[in-house]
Design an enzyme around this catalytic site. Structure first.
Site, PDB file in Angstrom:
ATOM      1  N   LYS A 114      39.580  32.798  44.939  1.00 38.75           N
ATOM      2  CA  LYS A 114      38.589  33.694  45.555  1.00 38.75           C
ATOM      3  C   LYS A 114      37.640  32.865  46.398  1.00 38.75           C
ATOM      4  O   LYS A 114      37.436  31.688  46.138  1.00 38.75           O
ATOM      5  CB  LYS A 114      37.773  34.414  44.472  1.00 38.75           C
ATOM      6  CG  LYS A 114      37.113  35.686  44.947  1.00 38.75           C
ATOM      7  CD  LYS A 114      38.066  36.850  44.844  1.00 38.75           C
ATOM      8  CE  LYS A 114      37.481  38.147  45.280  1.00 38.75           C
ATOM      9  NZ  LYS A 114      38.345  39.264  44.874  1.00 38.75           N
TER      10      LYS A 114
HETATM   11  N1  GLU Z   1      40.137  41.320  47.365  1.00 40.26           N
HETATM   12  C1  GLU Z   1      41.207  42.068  46.785  1.00 40.26           C
HETATM   13  C2  GLU Z   1      41.150  41.973  45.280  1.00 40.26           C
HETATM   14  O1  GLU Z   1      40.131  41.706  44.697  1.00 40.26           O
HETATM   15  C3  GLU Z   1      42.563  41.724  47.382  1.00 40.26           C
HETATM   16  C4  GLU Z   1      42.987  40.294  47.226  1.00 40.26           C
HETATM   17  C5  GLU Z   1      44.265  39.966  48.008  1.00 40.26           C
HETATM   18  O2  GLU Z   1      44.892  40.842  48.548  1.00 40.26           O
HETATM   19  O3  GLU Z   1      44.585  38.768  48.010  1.00 40.26           O
HETATM   20  O4  GLU Z   1      42.120  42.240  44.616  1.00 40.26           O
END
Ligand code: GLU
Length: 428
Positions: A114
């Site tokens: 993240k």
């Molecule tokens: N931000 C989204 C989540 O928390 C998508 C993450 C992604 O597609 O890599 O799942």
């Protein structure tokens, strides 16, 4: 206010503590090898970067950014990038760990990562945002890559942001590098159906939960907290099931109509309003409602799709929903979880309920690598299959072990990651 003081002090730190306690509970229930648990408790890599941005008036503002990779056990890192004033290393760490469990639960070959920048994007012009995104991408470029760590949108980032990241990374590498991010515009190699994927996944989860609770969607009412990408698409797709959406909220406030809201009209309103919010929206029968009252409205389905730490020890006793489907990451604290479980309220956990986004991110990455693109029907049909299989695995295991859906989801996910670590052994 929260009944649990540790929920209040530093929201990022208490969120990380919640993530750690969920892992600990799963490890204990699984009788996990302590060596594996010791690895999973920590993040493999955490990068803090300084992001100087030349603002439109010529002065330089310096923001702090992060990229955290939890574990590389099951494939390259995967996870969004968030722009929000509350972003901190602790928050991003918790979100990276959630991504690990999410990817494992829905069985996509990624590990958790993240990123984020501590910034209020509403205070920046488009040009400032673009410079911020490019400089942040440059700063994290040593540790991201199509085979190492693939970012995506998250709170306050979108297709446009992903387009800037694609371009910046391509310039740095000197070669076409579309697979560096997912959630790109379709024109730049994105996947059809990615933009609404998280919301569709929330609706598929809600449908599964309603089915198992013997509730007829046509006779149900839903409340959605948050009206960003996840909230709006969840509202639309849950509405498509025949469920009436009676209340929604965004940063401008809450909007309630017991007869049901016109979601398409409200989405259209936010697109044309200067603040991009529901501020000033009006319709016959519409009543204002506070965030606290919205969460505790009597309804069948409650979808928290805003921030973490929304359903806490302080309000969990007052929740009147039959089902909670977590559109946001970490909206329910452990203290609230215990109360909801005691009260017999079914909660579909974030790592399943909002996994539709990363599932279609996986589809996008696969399509990019192959250079061959799928139709909207193919994406939708495959997303349904991934979500339904994961829901069934979670529901069956929960019954078998007599645990909540969250505990079941965590146990399945942790076991899959632990198995991968076990097979690899500890390097060197
Ligand atoms: N931000 C989204 C989540 O928390 C998508 C993450 C992604 O597609 O890599 O799942």
């Amino acid at each position: 206010m929260s009944a649990n003081p540790s929920e209040e002090v530093n929201p990022g730190a208490s969120f990380l503590a919640s993530a750690q306690s969920a892992l600990k509970d799963a490890a204990t229930a699984l009788n996990l090898d302590p060596n594996i648990y010791a690895i999973l408790k920590t993040n493999e890599r955490s990068l803090i970067v300084s992001v100087p941005v030349e603002m439109d008036d010529g002065h330089v503002e310096v923001f702090e950014g992060y990229r955290v990779q939890h574990t590389g056990a099951r494939g390259p890192g995967k996870g969004g990038i968030r722009y929000h004033p509350a972003v901190s290393l602790e928050e991003v760490s918790a979100l990276a760990q959630l991504m690990t469990w999410k990817c494992a639960l829905v069985n996509v070959p990624f590990s958790g990562a993240k990123g984020g920048v501590s910034v209020n994007p509403r205070e920046l012009s488009v040009n400032e945002l673009r410079r911020l995104t490019r400089r942040y991408t440059y700063a994290i470029s040593p540790i991201i890559g199509p085979r190492t760590d693939i970012p995506a949108p998250d709170m306050n980032t979108d297709e446009r942001t992903m387009g800037w990241i694609t371009d910046t990374y391509t310039m740095l590498k000197g070669e076409s590098s579309g697979e560096i991010v997912t959630g790109k515009p379709v024109n730049l190699g994105g996947s059809v159906g990615r933009i609404n994927a998280t919301g569709l996944g929330v609706a598929i989860s809600a449908e599964q939960a309603l089915l198992r609770a013997d509730l007829n969607p046509q006779q149900c009412a839903a409340v959605i907290q948050g009206f960003g990408n996840v909230g709006t698409w969840s509202a639309r797709h849950i509405n498509d099931l025949g469920v009436s959406i009676v209340a929604v909220s965004d940063i401008s406030g809450g909007y309630y109509n017991p007869q049901g809201l016109n979601i398409d009209e409200m989405v259209a309103y936010t697109k044309s309003s200067p603040s991009r919010t529901l501020a000033g929206y009006g319709a016959p029968g519409l009543q204002p409602i506070s965030n606290e009252d919205l969460l505790t409205l009597k309804c069948d389905v409650l979808v928290p799709a805003a921030m973490e730490n929304q359903i806490t020890g302080a309000n969990a006793d007052k929740i009147q929903a039959k089902l909670i489907v977590e559109g946001a990451n970490g909206p329910t604290t452990p203290a609230a979880d215990t109360i909801l479980q005691r009260r017999g309220i079914t909660l579909v956990p974030d790592i399943l309920a909002n996994a539709g986004g990363v599932v279609v991110s996986y589809f996008e990455w696969v399509q990019g690598r192959e250079g061959f693109y799928w139709t909207a029907d193919e994406v939708r049909e495959r997303l349904h299959r991934f979500m339904e299989v994961a829901y069934r695995d979670m529901a069956d295991f929960s019954q078998e072990r007599g645990v909540s859906l969250r505990q079941s989801a965590m146990m399945l996910a942790v076991q899959r990651v632990a198995d991968a670590l076990e097979m690899r052994g500890v390097f060197p």
